[in-house]
Design an enzyme around this catalytic site. Structure first.
Site, PDB file in Angstrom:
ATOM      1  N   ASP A  47       0.815  -1.217   0.000  1.00  0.00           N
ATOM      2  CA  ASP A  47       0.000   0.000   0.000  1.00  0.00           C
ATOM      3  C   ASP A  47       0.847   1.265   0.000  1.00  0.00           C
ATOM      4  O   ASP A  47       2.065   1.218   0.141  1.00  0.00           O
ATOM      5  CB  ASP A  47      -0.948   0.000   1.207  1.00  0.00           C
ATOM      6  CG  ASP A  47      -0.281  -0.521   2.479  1.00  0.00           C
ATOM      7  OD1 ASP A  47       0.940  -0.339   2.621  1.00  0.00           O
ATOM      8  OD2 ASP A  47      -0.977  -1.107   3.326  1.00  0.00           O
TER       9      ASP A  47
ATOM     10  N   ASP B  69      -7.747  -4.205  14.435  1.00  0.00           N
ATOM     11  CA  ASP B  69      -9.088  -4.547  13.950  1.00  0.00           C
ATOM     12  C   ASP B  69      -9.048  -5.617  12.866  1.00  0.00           C
ATOM     13  O   ASP B  69     -10.049  -5.880  12.198  1.00  0.00           O
ATOM     14  CB  ASP B  69      -9.816  -3.303  13.441  1.00  0.00           C
ATOM     15  CG  ASP B  69      -9.114  -2.636  12.264  1.00  0.00           C
ATOM     16  OD1 ASP B  69      -8.050  -3.139  11.835  1.00  0.00           O
ATOM     17  OD2 ASP B  69      -9.624  -1.611  11.758  1.00  0.00           O
TER      18      ASP B  69
ATOM     19  N   HIS C  29      -7.400  -5.671  10.024  1.00  0.00           N
ATOM     20  CA  HIS C  29      -7.222  -5.288   8.621  1.00  0.00           C
ATOM     21  C   HIS C  29      -5.830  -5.672   8.138  1.00  0.00           C
ATOM     22  O   HIS C  29      -4.864  -5.607   8.890  1.00  0.00           O
ATOM     23  CB  HIS C  29      -7.481  -3.790   8.413  1.00  0.00           C
ATOM     24  CG  HIS C  29      -6.390  -2.886   8.894  1.00  0.00           C
ATOM     25  ND1 HIS C  29      -6.460  -2.207  10.092  1.00  0.00           N
ATOM     26  CD2 HIS C  29      -5.212  -2.524   8.331  1.00  0.00           C
ATOM     27  CE1 HIS C  29      -5.371  -1.468  10.249  1.00  0.00           C
ATOM     28  NE2 HIS C  29      -4.588  -1.651   9.197  1.00  0.00           N
TER      29      HIS C  29
ATOM     30  N   GLU D 102      -9.806  -2.384   5.221  1.00  0.00           N
ATOM     31  CA  GLU D 102     -10.447  -2.107   6.500  1.00  0.00           C
ATOM     32  C   GLU D 102     -11.655  -3.026   6.725  1.00  0.00           C
ATOM     33  O   GLU D 102     -12.126  -3.681   5.789  1.00  0.00           O
ATOM     34  CB  GLU D 102     -10.906  -0.646   6.528  1.00  0.00           C
ATOM     35  CG  GLU D 102      -9.807   0.373   6.219  1.00  0.00           C
ATOM     36  CD  GLU D 102      -8.892   0.655   7.403  1.00  0.00           C
ATOM     37  OE1 GLU D 102      -8.760  -0.221   8.282  1.00  0.00           O
ATOM     38  OE2 GLU D 102      -8.311   1.749   7.448  1.00  0.00           O
TER      39      GLU D 102
END
Length: 289
Positions: A72, A141, A143, A148
């Site tokens: 990314d 979380d 991801h 996400e």
């Protein structure tokens, strides 16, 4: 699926680096056959990168015939910004090894047409023959990359709006000021990573424990994108003890019982120096009158 449990972060990092080293050397890359390696950013892989640099400097692991594809990059952050992922990879890994710059691929968050940049990235991966080993990390979380919670589990490289939890977590890299944190990023998709022939996910620290629990002990759920890798035929989760705090005792005991077998993946630890010595010895003709 394999779950590798080591006591400390440093041991998990070293195990992961050894695994990458063995995979590259066993692949025997060359001018006509590059090893393709997917890479993450963030604090988790830093220990692994340091060990890989050490292996290179010791002459055990060259990167001349390795191609890398990063997960990314932020949108709108200048390439030379200290917090861009271009800068991160250069400062923490690439400048310390012998990889050719043209063999490192990172998304351009300043491209005129962002979706075209994402599509081109997918094509570059295909042109390279796909990813042999994709290494990733996760957020608390669950991801992976910037996929996400709620992301499609068959998603491809695309533009993503970052969740507030991610923005808050990344604020520490931007002097703690939320207004400085990019709100969008380019990211490989879950499906992009799933296409790799093998996936290794690094999960360390108690703050990632619930995410590891969701990844290992519960079902596949797009709200925990890391859970998708239960369905990959060759997934290796590498974690430290702290990351297992939410797992059932019997789960931890089961996978620890397999460590004698799993450690054979990194022992013996191969070296390019040894392979070259073996090659030169085998090429010598036996003495004859």
């Amino acid at each position: 699926m394999k779950l590798i449990i080591l006591e400390h972060y440093s041991q998990a990092s070293e195990w992961a680096a050894k695994y990458i080293r063995n995979r590259i050397i066993q692949f025997n890359p060359g001018p006509e056959k590059y090893f393709t390696l997917g890479l993450p950013t963030g604090s988790t892989p830093l220990g692994c990168y340091k060990k890989l640099i050490e292996y290179y400097k010791n002459g055990d692991l060259p990167f001349k015939y390795v191609k890398t594809f990063n997960m990314d990059e932020y949108v709108g952050l200048p390439r030379d910004h200290p917090e861009s992922y271009h800068s991160f990879m250069w400062n923490n890994f690439f400048k310390h090894i012998d990889i050719h710059p043209e063999n490192t691929h990172i998304l351009d968050g300043n491209a005129v047409d962002l979706q075209a940049e994402c599509d081109a990235f997918e094509e570059k991966i295909k042109a390279a023959g796909g990813i042999e080993l994709f290494v990733g990390g996760i957020g608390p979380d669950g991801h992976i990359a910037f996929n996400e919670p709620g992301s499609s589990l068959v998603s491809r490289t695309r533009v993503k709006t970052l969740a507030m939890d991610t923005i808050l977590a990344n604020a520490r890299f931007f002097d703690g000021e939320l207004t400085k944190v990019p709100t969008m990023a380019l990211t490989v998709g879950v499906g992009t990573v799933m296409d790799a022939r093998e996936v290794m996910i690094l999960i360390t620290g108690a703050h990632k424990a619930f995410a590891l629990y969701k990844a290992i002990e519960e079902g596949v759920n797009h709200m925990w994108t890391v859970s998708a890798f239960q369905q990959h035929p060759r997934t290796v989760f590498v974690c430290d003890e702290d990351a297992t705090l939410e797992l059932k005792v019997k789960t931890v005991k089961y996978f620890k019982g397999l460590m004698l077998v799993h450690n054979k993946l990194v022992d013996p630890l191969y070296s390019i120096k040894e392979k070259e010595t073996e090659k030169s010895q085998s090429s010598k003709k036996p003495y004859s009158d």
